[in-house]
Design a protein around this motif. Structure first.
Motif: not given
Length: 255
Positions: A160-183
Motif C-alpha cells: 500500500r505504501e509503495v503504491s501510494a508513493g508511485e501513484r502520487e509520483r505519476r500524478r505530479r509528473r504527468d499532471g494526472i487528476p485525482v480519480p473520482a471518489r467512487r473509484l
C-alpha cells in the motif's frame, strides 16, 4: 532471488490433487481435497490442457500457483512425489496453499522493488522479501507454522505504501487528476460502465469489477491488487504499468 513463475514440469500435479473444487461455471464436476482430478495423467500432466476452457475447466485456466507447486515438490519434499511416498501426501497437500500465498507475496514484493520506492521503504520491502523467501524455504512443519495473517498484514501495508508513493509520483509528473471518489479501494463496481475512462493512478485495490465494461479505459498505474476482474471487458484497455496485476486476474477477464 526466486522467480514466482509456475513450472508445471517440476511439480507433482499438486493443484490437480490437493485443492478441492465444486461443480460450477468454473468446473464441470465436484472434486474433494486430496482427490486426483480425473484429467491428471500418470506423469502428473493434464490430459486436456490444450482444451481446458472449451471443456468447462475455466477454474484451471485462471489458476496460478506462482511457482509454489515446484517449490513444494522439489524443495520442501525433495523431489519425492505423493505417488512414490503416499504417507507424505497429507502434509504435502496442506503445505501447498500456504506456499502459494507465500509465493504470491514474493511476486508482489518483487514488483514493489521494481518500482524503486524511497530508500527507507525499499529497505523495509527488501527485509519483508527476505523473510518471505526464508519462510518458503523451510521444512513442511516450518511452512505450516508461518503466521500468514501477520505476514500478509505486514506485506499488504508495504505494498500500500509503495503504491501510494508511485501513484502520487505519476500524478505530479504527468499532471494526472485525482480519480473520482467512487473509484476507491474495495469499491463495488460490478457491471459498471467505465468505457474509455481515465483511471490512471486509481486505487482499485480489492475493488469488485466483475463484468465491468472497461473497454478502452486507461488503467496505467492503477492499483489492482486483489481486484476481482472476472468477466470484466478489458479489450483495448491500457494496462501497461498497472500495479500488482496478476496473471490469474487477466485470465479471468475478457481481453
Amino acid at each position: 532471488m526466486r522467480s514466482p513463475q509456475a513450472d508445471c514440469s517440476q511439480c507433482f500435479g499438486l493443484c490437480c490433487v490437493a485443492l478441492p473444487f465444486a461443480r460450477s461455471a468454473d468446473f464441470p464436476v465436484d472434486k474433494g481435497a486430496g482427490e486426483p482430478c480425473r484429467n491428471l495423467l500418470a506423469d502428473h500432466s493434464c490430459g486436456i490442457h490444450d482444451r481446458l476452457a472449451q471443456e468447462g475447466w475455466r477454474g484451471c485456466v485462471t489458476f496460478d500457483c506462482f511457482g509454489a507447486g515446484q517449490q513444494v515438490s522439489q524443495v520442501t519434499f525433495g523431489g519425492v512425489s505423493w505417488r512414490e511416498a503416499p504417507d507424505t501426501a497429507p502434509s504435502m497437500y496442506a503445505v501447498l496453499p500456504v506456499m502459494r500465498q507465500l509465493h504470491e507475496m514474493l511476486a508482489h514484493l518483487q514488483d514493489a522493488l521494481a518500482l524503486e520506492p524511497s530508500p527507507p521503504t525499499r529497505a523495509d520491502v527488501s527485509d519483508a522479501l527476505a523473510e518471505v523467501e526464508a519462510a518458503s524455504a523451510g521444512t513442511a512443519d516450518q511452512v505450516l507454522a508461518v503466521d500468514l495473517v501477520a505476514l500478509r498484514s505486514r506485506v499488504g501495508g508495504l505494498l500500500r505504501e509503495v503504491s501510494a508513493g508511485e501513484r502520487e509520483r505519476r500524478r505530479r509528473r504527468d499532471g494526472i487528476p485525482v480519480p473520482a471518489r467512487r473509484l476507491r479501494a474495495g469499491a463495488d463496481l460490478v457491471g459498471a460502465d467505465l468505457r474509455g475512462r481515465d483511471l490512471r493512478t486509481a486505487d482499485l485495490r480489492g475493488a469488485l469489477l466483475i463484468a465491468a465494461d472497461l473497454r478502452g479505459a486507461d488503467l496505467r498505474w492503477a492499483d489492482l491488487l486483489g481486484a476481482d476482474l472476472r468477466d470484466a471487458d478489458l479489450r483495448g484497455a491500457r494496462l501497461d504499468g498497472a500495479l500488482f496485476l496478476t496473471r490469474p486476474q487477466l485470465a479471468a477477464a475478457r481481453t
